[in-house]
Design a protein around this motif. Structure first.
Motif, short mmCIF file in Angstrom:
data_model
loop_
_atom_site.label_atom_id
_atom_site.label_comp_id
_atom_site.label_asym_id
_atom_site.label_seq_id
_atom_site.Cartn_x
_atom_site.Cartn_y
_atom_site.Cartn_z
N ARG A 13 -0.55 9.70 42.84
CA ARG A 13 -1.10 10.24 41.60
C ARG A 13 -2.02 11.43 41.90
O ARG A 13 -2.00 12.44 41.19
CB ARG A 13 -1.86 9.15 40.84
N MET A 14 -2.81 11.31 42.93
CA MET A 14 -3.71 12.39 43.32
C MET A 14 -2.91 13.63 43.72
O MET A 14 -3.27 14.75 43.34
CB MET A 14 -4.61 11.95 44.47
N MET A 18 -2.98 17.27 41.90
CA MET A 18 -3.27 18.48 42.68
C MET A 18 -2.14 19.50 42.50
O MET A 18 -2.39 20.70 42.40
CB MET A 18 -3.45 18.14 44.16
N ALA A 19 -0.89 19.02 42.47
CA ALA A 19 0.25 19.92 42.29
C ALA A 19 0.20 20.57 40.91
O ALA A 19 0.47 21.77 40.76
CB ALA A 19 1.56 19.16 42.48
N ASN A 25 -2.60 27.58 38.45
CA ASN A 25 -3.46 28.65 38.95
C ASN A 25 -2.87 29.19 40.24
O ASN A 25 -3.30 28.84 41.32
CB ASN A 25 -4.88 28.11 39.17
N ASN A 26 -1.88 30.09 40.12
CA ASN A 26 -1.20 30.63 41.29
C ASN A 26 -1.88 31.86 41.85
O ASN A 26 -1.47 32.36 42.87
CB ASN A 26 0.26 30.98 40.93
#
Length: 128
Positions: A13-14, A18-19, A25-26
């Motif tokens: 899940r973390m 994060m993904a 925000n690239n």
């Protein structure tokens, strides 16, 4: 559930979170700073042009409008700037002229509200 299974679920899940955060925000920080600086400079230029076009009383009125309805104040500023670009404004806009402009905008953008009352019929009522 056993403790290792719960920990594995948390880790997955973390990683998903994060993904998702990373995908939104690239841009690298330098690009973000450059964009922020460009936005700030554009807003400064905009405010400088408005200060040249509006009297102090008119600027105060627009500021008060912006406190209540920021989108309306932004729209009025856009109209004034557009008129100045096309040469329609030859002198500073006074508070009275700004009030007239606001009244024109209000008449053009009035929203019509419509109330519809739907009455429910009681299915169990007898039609005796």
């Amino acid at each position: 559930m056993a403790d290792p299974e719960l920990e594995a679920i948390r880790q997955r899940r973390m990683q998903e979170l994060m993904a998702q955060h990373g995908a939104g925000n690239n841009q690298n920080p330098d690009q973000q700073k450059a964009q922020d600086e460009a936005k700030r400079e554009a807003e400064d230029r905009r405010q400088m042009m408005l200060s040249q076009l509006l009297t102090s009383q008119a600027r105060e009125r627009v500021a008060r409008i912006a406190l209540v309805k920021p989108e309306k104040a932004r729209g009025v500023e856009d109209v004034i700037l557009r008129a100045a670009q096309f040469g329609q404004i030859t002198e500073k806009v006074s508070e009275e002229k700004l009030i007239q402009l606001l009244e024109q905008i209000n008449t053009q953008t009035t929203k019509q509200t419509k109330v519809t009352i739907q009455r429910r019929r009681n299915v169990l009522e007898d039609d005796d």
